[in-house]
Design a protein around this motif. Structure first.
Motif, short mmCIF file in Angstrom:
data_model
loop_
_atom_site.label_atom_id
_atom_site.label_comp_id
_atom_site.label_asym_id
_atom_site.label_seq_id
_atom_site.Cartn_x
_atom_site.Cartn_y
_atom_site.Cartn_z
N TYR A 1 54.87 3.71 -36.04
CA TYR A 1 54.62 4.97 -35.33
C TYR A 1 54.32 6.13 -36.29
CZ TYR A 1 55.29 2.66 -30.98
OH TYR A 1 55.10 1.82 -29.92
N GLU B 1 52.53 5.69 -38.92
CA GLU B 1 51.12 5.47 -39.24
C GLU B 1 50.23 5.91 -38.08
OE1 GLU B 1 50.15 4.77 -42.31
OE2 GLU B 1 48.12 5.15 -41.55
N LEU B 2 50.70 5.66 -36.85
CA LEU B 2 49.94 6.14 -35.68
C LEU B 2 49.85 7.66 -35.70
CD1 LEU B 2 50.94 4.06 -32.52
CD2 LEU B 2 48.66 4.41 -33.43
N ASN C 1 49.90 9.47 -38.42
CA ASN C 1 48.91 9.78 -39.46
C ASN C 1 47.50 9.65 -38.90
OD1 ASN C 1 50.91 10.09 -41.33
ND2 ASN C 1 50.70 8.04 -42.21
N ALA C 2 47.30 8.58 -38.10
CA ALA C 2 45.96 8.33 -37.54
C ALA C 2 45.49 9.48 -36.66
CB ALA C 2 45.97 7.01 -36.75
N SER D 1 45.43 12.40 -37.36
CA SER D 1 44.66 13.37 -38.18
C SER D 1 43.26 12.87 -38.48
CB SER D 1 45.36 13.60 -39.53
OG SER D 1 46.70 13.84 -39.35
N TYR D 2 43.04 11.56 -38.26
CA TYR D 2 41.74 10.98 -38.63
C TYR D 2 40.82 10.79 -37.43
CZ TYR D 2 45.03 9.60 -42.29
OH TYR D 2 46.02 9.60 -43.23
#
Lengths: 101, 187
Positions: free
Chosen positions: B30, B32-33, B35-36, B38-39
């Motif tokens: 979660y 990493e999700l 973080n994602a 922001s991408y």
């Protein structure tokens, strides 16, 4: 709302998510296997009730696995769609340049 | 019923370690999700990451549920450990066993009474031997009574443990989760 995708970072994130998801699955499989072994080490009045709770958890984990797969799928699909659109736009611009349209 | 406490302890320790890994893997997933988020930014992303936040709450709840079930097992191990390392008994025979012990005690007591009613005045030589036998039987009655009390105490402990486990399980309420419809998250 800014419409943007950072392809490289998102691709990297998707890889990490797939790795973490595998780790989650492995850890849960270990928990499940040890609970099964633990359950074979006793026979008591409440064993069946405990087994039912464990069964519910295993069912829930199946849904959680689906959720995690879906999360990764959503990111992959949006990244793919973004790349396809970007390629199409680039192709259209090339056509405009070469054909002078 | 049968309980192999040392096996339970071994697997419970392993479950605790795997559970730590599971929690940390979920946290990583979660994070990493997060973080994602922001991408990828657009209307679909907003809906998707809002849904992920709700999903994370369900995952945390499930982790707590696993912990609660682990705590029930932990209670079981710690409680049965106080009784012994390996327990095996057909609890359906509990009353019958106690009845048989009582019957045995009554038989011994009857024999002791018989000894008491003997007229030993005419056999002074045998008197001591008979008295020794009687004392041996009295000690046997005391021993069997102790065994019976210990057995009753153990039955009581087992009933108490199972009653507490039942209570702990009755307090557990596992939340139902449903799959998320992802069709609105794909652009």
């Amino acid at each position: 709302m800014i419409n943007m995708i950072d392809e490289i970072q998102l691709e990297d994130s998707i890889k990490k998510l797939a790795m973490y998801k595998n780790n989650i699955d492995l850890s849960f499989d270990e928990i499940k296997s040890d609970i099964e072994k633990l359950n074979s080490s006793f026979e008591t009045e409440n064993k069946n009730a405990l087994l039912e709770f464990v069964d519910v958890l295993v069912q829930k984990k199946r849904i959680v696995t689906k959720m995690h797969n879906d999360n990764i799928y959503v990111l992959e699909k949006n990244l793919d769609n973004y790349r396809r659109t970007a390629k199409e736009v680039s192709h259209t611009f090339n056509n405009i340049e070469t054909k002078g349209l | 019923m049968q309980v192999q406490v040392n096996h339970l302890k071994t697997y419970l320790d392993r479950i605790s370690k795997s559970l730590d890994n599971y929690e940390s893997d979920c946290q990583n997933f979660y994070n990493e999700l997060n973080n994602a988020s922001s991408y990828w930014e657009d209307e679909h992303a907003k809906k998707f990451f809002d849904s992920v936040l709700q999903e994370k709450i369900k995952i945390d709840t499930m982790q707590n549920e696993i912990l609660s079930i682990k705590d029930v097992y932990k209670y079981m191990v710690e409680s049965y450990e106080k009784i012994g390392n390996k327990l095996e008994f057909n609890l359906d025979l509990k009353e019958d066993t106690l009845y048989r012990i009582d019957t045995y005690i009554v038989k011994l007591e009857n024999i002791i009474s018989s000894y008491n009613s003997l007229n030993l005045s005419f056999c002074s030589k045998e008197k001591q031997t008979i008295e020794n036998h009687k004392q041996k039987l009295i000690r046997e009655v005391e021993y069997v009574q102790k065994v019976k009390e210990n057995l009753k105490k153990t039955f009581g402990q087992i009933e108490e443990i199972e009653k507490n486990i039942q209570y702990k399980l009755s307090k557990l309420n596992l939340e139902i989760i449903k799959e998320t419809d992802i069709s609105g998250f794909i652009g």
